[in-house]
Design a protein around this motif. Structure first.
Motif, PDB file in Angstrom:
ATOM      1  N   THR B  70       0.852  -1.176   0.000  1.00  0.00           N
ATOM      2  CA  THR B  70       0.000   0.000   0.000  1.00  0.00           C
ATOM      3  C   THR B  70       0.889   1.228   0.000  1.00  0.00           C
ATOM      4  O   THR B  70       1.712   1.371   0.884  1.00  0.00           O
ATOM      5  CB  THR B  70      -0.869   0.014   1.269  1.00  0.00           C
ATOM      6  OG1 THR B  70      -1.604  -1.205   1.310  1.00  0.00           O
ATOM      7  CG2 THR B  70      -1.828   1.173   1.262  1.00  0.00           C
ATOM      8  N   TYR B  71       0.738   2.092  -0.984  1.00  0.00           N
ATOM      9  CA  TYR B  71       1.575   3.298  -0.957  1.00  0.00           C
ATOM     10  C   TYR B  71       0.753   4.519  -0.593  1.00  0.00           C
ATOM     11  O   TYR B  71       1.239   5.619  -0.505  1.00  0.00           O
ATOM     12  CB  TYR B  71       2.315   3.496  -2.282  1.00  0.00           C
ATOM     13  CG  TYR B  71       1.473   3.874  -3.480  1.00  0.00           C
ATOM     14  CD1 TYR B  71       1.043   2.904  -4.370  1.00  0.00           C
ATOM     15  CD2 TYR B  71       1.126   5.201  -3.718  1.00  0.00           C
ATOM     16  CE1 TYR B  71       0.277   3.233  -5.469  1.00  0.00           C
ATOM     17  CE2 TYR B  71       0.352   5.543  -4.818  1.00  0.00           C
ATOM     18  CZ  TYR B  71      -0.071   4.555  -5.688  1.00  0.00           C
ATOM     19  OH  TYR B  71      -0.834   4.887  -6.783  1.00  0.00           O
ATOM     20  N   GLN B  72      -0.547   4.298  -0.359  1.00  0.00           N
ATOM     21  CA  GLN B  72      -1.444   5.402   0.000  1.00  0.00           C
ATOM     22  C   GLN B  72      -2.682   4.772   0.617  1.00  0.00           C
ATOM     23  O   GLN B  72      -3.240   3.826   0.059  1.00  0.00           O
ATOM     24  CB  GLN B  72      -1.801   6.159  -1.278  1.00  0.00           C
ATOM     25  CG  GLN B  72      -2.797   7.269  -1.095  1.00  0.00           C
ATOM     26  CD  GLN B  72      -3.164   7.893  -2.442  1.00  0.00           C
ATOM     27  OE1 GLN B  72      -2.333   8.446  -3.132  1.00  0.00           O
ATOM     28  NE2 GLN B  72      -4.420   7.764  -2.814  1.00  0.00           N
ATOM     29  N   GLU B  73      -3.115   5.318   1.763  1.00  0.00           N
ATOM     30  CA  GLU B  73      -4.202   4.679   2.493  1.00  0.00           C
ATOM     31  C   GLU B  73      -5.583   5.073   1.974  1.00  0.00           C
ATOM     32  O   GLU B  73      -6.456   4.227   1.813  1.00  0.00           O
ATOM     33  CB  GLU B  73      -4.120   5.029   3.979  1.00  0.00           C
ATOM     34  CG  GLU B  73      -2.911   4.434   4.707  1.00  0.00           C
ATOM     35  CD  GLU B  73      -3.070   2.936   4.980  1.00  0.00           C
ATOM     36  OE1 GLU B  73      -4.165   2.395   4.747  1.00  0.00           O
ATOM     37  OE2 GLU B  73      -2.079   2.314   5.418  1.00  0.00           O
ATOM     38  N   ARG B  74      -5.784   6.378   1.791  1.00  0.00           N
ATOM     39  CA  ARG B  74      -7.106   6.830   1.451  1.00  0.00           C
ATOM     40  C   ARG B  74      -7.069   7.770   0.260  1.00  0.00           C
ATOM     41  O   ARG B  74      -6.591   8.895   0.411  1.00  0.00           O
ATOM     42  CB  ARG B  74      -7.726   7.593   2.644  1.00  0.00           C
ATOM     43  CG  ARG B  74      -7.611   6.841   3.952  1.00  0.00           C
ATOM     44  CD  ARG B  74      -8.208   7.666   5.095  1.00  0.00           C
ATOM     45  NE  ARG B  74      -9.563   8.129   4.819  1.00  0.00           N
ATOM     46  CZ  ARG B  74     -10.644   7.334   4.829  1.00  0.00           C
ATOM     47  NH1 ARG B  74     -10.527   6.070   5.111  1.00  0.00           N
ATOM     48  NH2 ARG B  74     -11.825   7.832   4.572  1.00  0.00           N
ATOM     49  N   PRO B  76      -7.305   3.721  -0.988  1.00  0.00           N
ATOM     50  CA  PRO B  76      -6.244   2.723  -1.010  1.00  0.00           C
ATOM     51  C   PRO B  76      -5.637   2.553  -2.399  1.00  0.00           C
ATOM     52  O   PRO B  76      -6.352   2.394  -3.383  1.00  0.00           O
ATOM     53  CB  PRO B  76      -6.945   1.449  -0.548  1.00  0.00           C
ATOM     54  CG  PRO B  76      -8.388   1.677  -0.804  1.00  0.00           C
ATOM     55  CD  PRO B  76      -8.617   3.139  -0.690  1.00  0.00           C
ATOM     56  N   ARG B  77      -4.310   2.638  -2.447  1.00  0.00           N
ATOM     57  CA  ARG B  77      -3.595   2.448  -3.710  1.00  0.00           C
ATOM     58  C   ARG B  77      -2.430   1.503  -3.456  1.00  0.00           C
ATOM     59  O   ARG B  77      -1.797   1.552  -2.397  1.00  0.00           O
ATOM     60  CB  ARG B  77      -3.064   3.791  -4.208  1.00  0.00           C
ATOM     61  CG  ARG B  77      -4.150   4.772  -4.606  1.00  0.00           C
ATOM     62  CD  ARG B  77      -4.806   4.315  -5.892  1.00  0.00           C
ATOM     63  NE  ARG B  77      -5.832   5.254  -6.330  1.00  0.00           N
ATOM     64  CZ  ARG B  77      -7.123   5.104  -6.074  1.00  0.00           C
ATOM     65  NH1 ARG B  77      -7.552   4.076  -5.366  1.00  0.00           N
ATOM     66  NH2 ARG B  77      -7.992   5.985  -6.519  1.00  0.00           N
ATOM     67  N   TYR B  78      -2.156   0.693  -4.465  1.00  0.00           N
ATOM     68  CA  TYR B  78      -1.137  -0.345  -4.269  1.00  0.00           C
ATOM     69  C   TYR B  78      -0.033  -0.273  -5.310  1.00  0.00           C
ATOM     70  O   TYR B  78      -0.233   0.224  -6.406  1.00  0.00           O
ATOM     71  CB  TYR B  78      -1.787  -1.725  -4.342  1.00  0.00           C
ATOM     72  CG  TYR B  78      -3.013  -1.814  -3.501  1.00  0.00           C
ATOM     73  CD1 TYR B  78      -2.900  -1.981  -2.122  1.00  0.00           C
ATOM     74  CD2 TYR B  78      -4.284  -1.681  -4.064  1.00  0.00           C
ATOM     75  CE1 TYR B  78      -4.038  -2.036  -1.322  1.00  0.00           C
ATOM     76  CE2 TYR B  78      -5.420  -1.727  -3.274  1.00  0.00           C
ATOM     77  CZ  TYR B  78      -5.296  -1.903  -1.913  1.00  0.00           C
ATOM     78  OH  TYR B  78      -6.412  -1.944  -1.125  1.00  0.00           O
TER      79      TYR B  78
END
Lengths: 157, 157
Positions: B70-74, B76-78
DNA sequence: AGCGTAAGTTCCAAAATAGAACCCTGTCAA
DNA sequence: TTGACAGGGTTCTATTTTGGAACTTACGCT
């Protein structure tokens, strides 16, 4: 993208895959390296359907990876042998074996080991730099545009 | 023989193919080595269908070749990155590139060339013996039964 | 005449792939 | 506060590829 389009792309991985990019073809080559030469032997050893085997062998012959030789005239019988191009595939197979041995063999260890007749030792294949003979690591390699791509660039205006 | 049965066979080539034995998977890895990390980027660069890409990435993650971070929580981005197992695939890719360059590049020459940062030269990957460091030739190699096969033999009665 | 062998072909059913559309969660700008 | 956009998927149908098994051809043997 369809597979026929692949062999036209300016990438040696894609071009190679256009020839050997399916599992059966690679297994056929594996057995060819183990000295299998005849249709029925490939079929029995691999469990591939005769139909697929025929089409894969034909493709390999057409593209110059194997050659089909008559070893008996009456009745006609053939054998399939690796060409120089096919024999040169061996470095890919060794790399594949090494990867499988390292990551998939588990507790039991490698199913096959290899002895280098020249030096008499069991060995692992090592991928090294042709210039300095040091083992290669991804992070120490820089890809640069080669002649095969420069040509393309010039062409498309 | 079905493909699920392959990973159980005592052959490192077959086991490797059970993971990376289709063309898309190998191309995904190729682009991963070129620093592609995101779903949409893989999709756009390869022209693979989203459906297949999703299933191939999931398989690579499940088997430990890539990891999904996960490179960003909100929202969610992977991103997908090679694991050590994945990075180690590089020697296979280099061998594949070398084969393609040698046999399929034609007049134009190799599309990409590689520079070894350590020594500063353009190079070809060379497959050598880990013991004597000499280049390997098929005809100078003898395969012998390894521990992974000896175990099997003992087991089957 | 009937059997065996090597090297394929043919045919149908089952599985995998291509292509396109749709979904969900959240951001940002108007 | 609504509409457009982004990233990361999932769903659906049509097409291609495989799998499995039987059939063919051309000969040689007994």
């Amino acid at each position: 993208m369809k597979w026929r389009e692949l062999d036209g792309t300016p990438c040696s991985v894609a071009r190679s895959l256009a020839i050997v990019g399916d599992r059966w073809t690679i297994l056929i080559l594996r057995n060819a390296f183990l000295r299998t030469r005849r249709f029925d032997d490939f079929q029995a050893q691999l469990g591939i359907t005769r139909h697929l085997l025929a089409s894969r062998l034909a493709k390999l012959v057409k593209l110059g990876v194997m050659s089909k030789l008559t070893y008996q005239e009456r009745p006609p019988r053939y054998e399939y042998r690796l060409t120089e191009m096919g024999r040169d595939w061996y470095s890919v197979q060794l790399a594949l074996v090494a990867w499988g041995d390292r990551w998939l063999a588990g507790e039991a260890g490698a199913p096959l080991e290899f002895v280098h007749q020249k030096c008499g030792h069991k060995f692992q294949p090592l991928t090294v730099c042709s210039e300095c003979r040091e083992p290669l690591d991804v992070r120490e390699i820089t890809p640069i545009i080669g002649p095969g791509l420069r040509v393309l660039k010039r062409v498309k205006r």
